[in-house]
Design an enzyme around this catalytic site. Structure first.
Site, PDB file in Angstrom:
ATOM      1  N   GLY A 191      84.434  73.587   6.826  1.00  0.00           N
ATOM      2  CA  GLY A 191      84.750  74.990   6.716  1.00  0.00           C
ATOM      3  C   GLY A 191      85.365  75.648   7.928  1.00  0.00           C
ATOM      4  CG  LEU A 219      80.291  78.197   7.738  1.00  0.00           C
ATOM      5  CD1 LEU A 219      80.722  79.434   6.924  1.00  0.00           C
ATOM      6  CD2 LEU A 219      81.083  76.978   7.226  1.00  0.00           C
ATOM      7  CB  SER A 239      77.599  77.688   3.781  1.00  0.00           C
ATOM      8  OG  SER A 239      77.238  76.865   4.841  1.00  0.00           O
TER       9      SER A 239
HETATM   10  C1  LIG Z   1      76.585  68.221   8.583  1.00  0.00           C
HETATM   11  C2  LIG Z   1      77.119  68.852   7.329  1.00  0.00           C
HETATM   12  C3  LIG Z   1      78.022  69.896   7.401  1.00  0.00           C
HETATM   13  C4  LIG Z   1      78.523  70.493   6.234  1.00  0.00           C
HETATM   14  N1  LIG Z   1      79.436  71.520   6.328  1.00  0.00           N
HETATM   15  C5  LIG Z   1      79.931  72.087   5.184  1.00  0.00           C
HETATM   16  C6  LIG Z   1      80.902  73.119   5.231  1.00  0.00           C
HETATM   17  O1  LIG Z   1      81.379  73.503   6.308  1.00  0.00           O
HETATM   18  N2  LIG Z   1      81.306  73.688   4.060  1.00  0.00           N
HETATM   19  C7  LIG Z   1      80.802  73.271   2.845  1.00  0.00           C
HETATM   20  O2  LIG Z   1      81.180  73.814   1.799  1.00  0.00           O
HETATM   21  N3  LIG Z   1      79.925  72.267   2.772  1.00  0.00           N
HETATM   22  C8  LIG Z   1      79.464  71.666   3.904  1.00  0.00           C
HETATM   23  N4  LIG Z   1      78.555  70.647   3.809  1.00  0.00           N
HETATM   24  C9  LIG Z   1      78.065  70.222   2.474  1.00  0.00           C
HETATM   25  C10 LIG Z   1      78.807  68.989   1.966  1.00  0.00           C
HETATM   26  O3  LIG Z   1      80.178  69.246   1.794  1.00  0.00           O
HETATM   27  C11 LIG Z   1      78.197  68.522   0.617  1.00  0.00           C
HETATM   28  O4  LIG Z   1      78.376  69.553  -0.340  1.00  0.00           O
HETATM   29  C12 LIG Z   1      76.717  68.210   0.730  1.00  0.00           C
HETATM   30  O5  LIG Z   1      76.437  67.550   1.951  1.00  0.00           O
HETATM   31  C13 LIG Z   1      76.229  67.321  -0.428  1.00  0.00           C
HETATM   32  O6  LIG Z   1      76.874  66.069  -0.418  1.00  0.00           O
HETATM   33  P1  LIG Z   1      76.163  64.732   0.184  1.00  0.00           P
HETATM   34  O7  LIG Z   1      74.789  64.659  -0.419  1.00  0.00           O
HETATM   35  O8  LIG Z   1      77.055  63.612  -0.229  1.00  0.00           O
HETATM   36  O9  LIG Z   1      76.114  64.918   1.649  1.00  0.00           O
HETATM   37  C14 LIG Z   1      78.070  70.031   4.959  1.00  0.00           C
HETATM   38  C15 LIG Z   1      77.167  68.959   4.899  1.00  0.00           C
HETATM   39  C16 LIG Z   1      76.690  68.370   6.047  1.00  0.00           C
HETATM   40  C17 LIG Z   1      75.718  67.212   5.933  1.00  0.00           C
END
Ligand SMILES: Cc1cc2nc3c(=O)[nH]c(=O)nc-3n(C[C@H](O)[C@H](O)[C@H](O)COP(=O)(O)O)c2cc1C
Length: 361
Positions: A85, A114, A173
């Protein structure tokens, strides 16, 4: 080759603080010589948002927050990469430590808040890759101290939608106080209207699809309203889901589970897949969905598709399994398609949404 290297350096990366390890990973990816992605089996191609995705396995937002290495990530075999983001003005995010590995759960808790180099830096980096192949999107948000958060989304959409294939409106978020309140009908309607308008006015070689990313913690009534607004505004698709503020009983890392922030990885799989299926039942094929949350195997990816996802994304499992996971997922999807007598994934999309929404999976 990269997958092999990862298995060598993984113990080192996991011995250091998670945020430092991540920064080292990004630095290393930036040093890779440019390489084309591996060729994909044509049966894995997906048509969505007016684009042809070479395969359905994408990298979720938050990994390349500052839009530094999308091409290196594409060369690992992802079918698409979501950067960001990004928020309009640079902001530091929350104090460290703000990322925690729940290793025995295959999970992560993060409360980055963010942290962003800001829109101008993101735009400059994305401009530098203009004209390169590969599907790249960007996730946008609002500054924590913004007096007008709706305007922040519009500003980001205006600046970026000529440069990328999709712009994701992130109102889910959990780490920016009040941000998820923007999932409420009136705010959401205004944000989507203004992002679509900004996209129409933006100049640039591309015309980004506008996607909305939602939380897995919504009530079904809120989901009804969000889907209705998304359909009415004719956005291009939904991403289900972001991290959860809930803490499943099954978590083994009890002490770390008490850290504030969004939980991702394996323990998010059931909740996010059920939310995806509920979304799919409401959308009924009128726009494509991207399924995210706890995808750590080909089997999990196949379940997301049967729940209603045309495309999937992952983040946390990449930390634990490394880039070899990408090819493993693609191989398993092809095997599932062969077993089901399919030449493309499309007929499987949403096939089991009703059962999965009832928790039968
Ligand atoms: C360290 C970290 C930072 C993230 N930053 C964002 C972000 O900036 N914007 C967003 O929409 N999702 C963010 N996410 C969420 C991921 O895009 C994703 O939706 C979420 O981790 C679930 O997927 P996963 O289980 O495969 O990790 C972040 C996830 C993690 C672990």
């Amino acid at each position: 080759m990269i997958a092999g290297l990862f298995s060598l350096v993984r113990p080192l990366l996991h011995a250091v603080d998670p945020e430092r390890a991540h920064d080292l990973t990004i630095r290393s990816l930036a040093l890779l010589p440019p390489a084309p992605p591996p060729r994909d089996d044509g049966r894995l191609a997906v048509e969505a948002f007016g684009r042809r995705f070479p395969n359905p396995v994408g990298l979720a937002a938050g990994f390349d927050k500052q839009c530094e290495v999308p091409d290196a990530l594409l060369s690992l075999g992802f079918g698409f990469v979501e950067c960001g983001g990004v928020v309009p003005r640079p902001q530091a995010g929350n104090p460290r430590p703000r990322v925690f590995r729940l290793a025995r759960d295959g999970a992560i808790i993060n409360r980055y808040g963010l942290n962003s180099d800001g829109l101008a830096a993101a735009r400059a980096r994305l401009e530098r890759r203009a004209g390169r192949p590969g599907i790249v999107g960007v996730n946008i948000g609002a500054n924590k101290d913004s007096p007008d958060r709706i305007a922040d989304y519009e500003t980001c959409a205006a600046a970026l939608s000529g440069l990328v294939d999709f712009v994701t409106v992130n109102v889910s978020s959990p780490n920016t106080p009040g941000l998820r309140d923007l999932q409420g009908e009136a705010f959401l309607d205004a944000i989507l209207a203004r992002c679509i308008d900004a996209r129409e006015k933006a100049s640039g070689a591309k015309r980004a699809a506008i996607l909305l990313k939602i939380a897995p913690d919504l009530s079904l009534e809120s989901l009804d309203a969000i889907v209705a607004t998304a359909l009415q505004r004719q956005i291009d698709g939904l991403i289900v889901s972001n991290t959860t503020v809930s803490r499943p009983e099954t978590l083994k890392e009890r002490a770390l589970a008490r850290e504030a922030g969004g939980l991702s990885g394996a323990p998010l799989f059931r909740l996010s897949t059920r939310t995806l299926a509920e979304t799919s039942l409401r959308v009924a094929g009128r726009m494509p969905l991207i399924g995210v949350g706890g995808v750590d195997s080909g089997e999990a990816a196949w379940a997301k598709i049967r729940a209603g996802a045309s495309l999937i994304q992952l983040y946390s499992a990449l930390v634990y399994r490394g880039p070899a996971l990408i090819a493993a997922i693609k191989g398993r999807l092809l095997a599932e398609m062969e077993a089901a007598g399919l030449n493309s994934l499309a007929p499987a999309v949403g096939r089991d949404a009703a059962a999965i929404a009832r928790g039968e999976f």
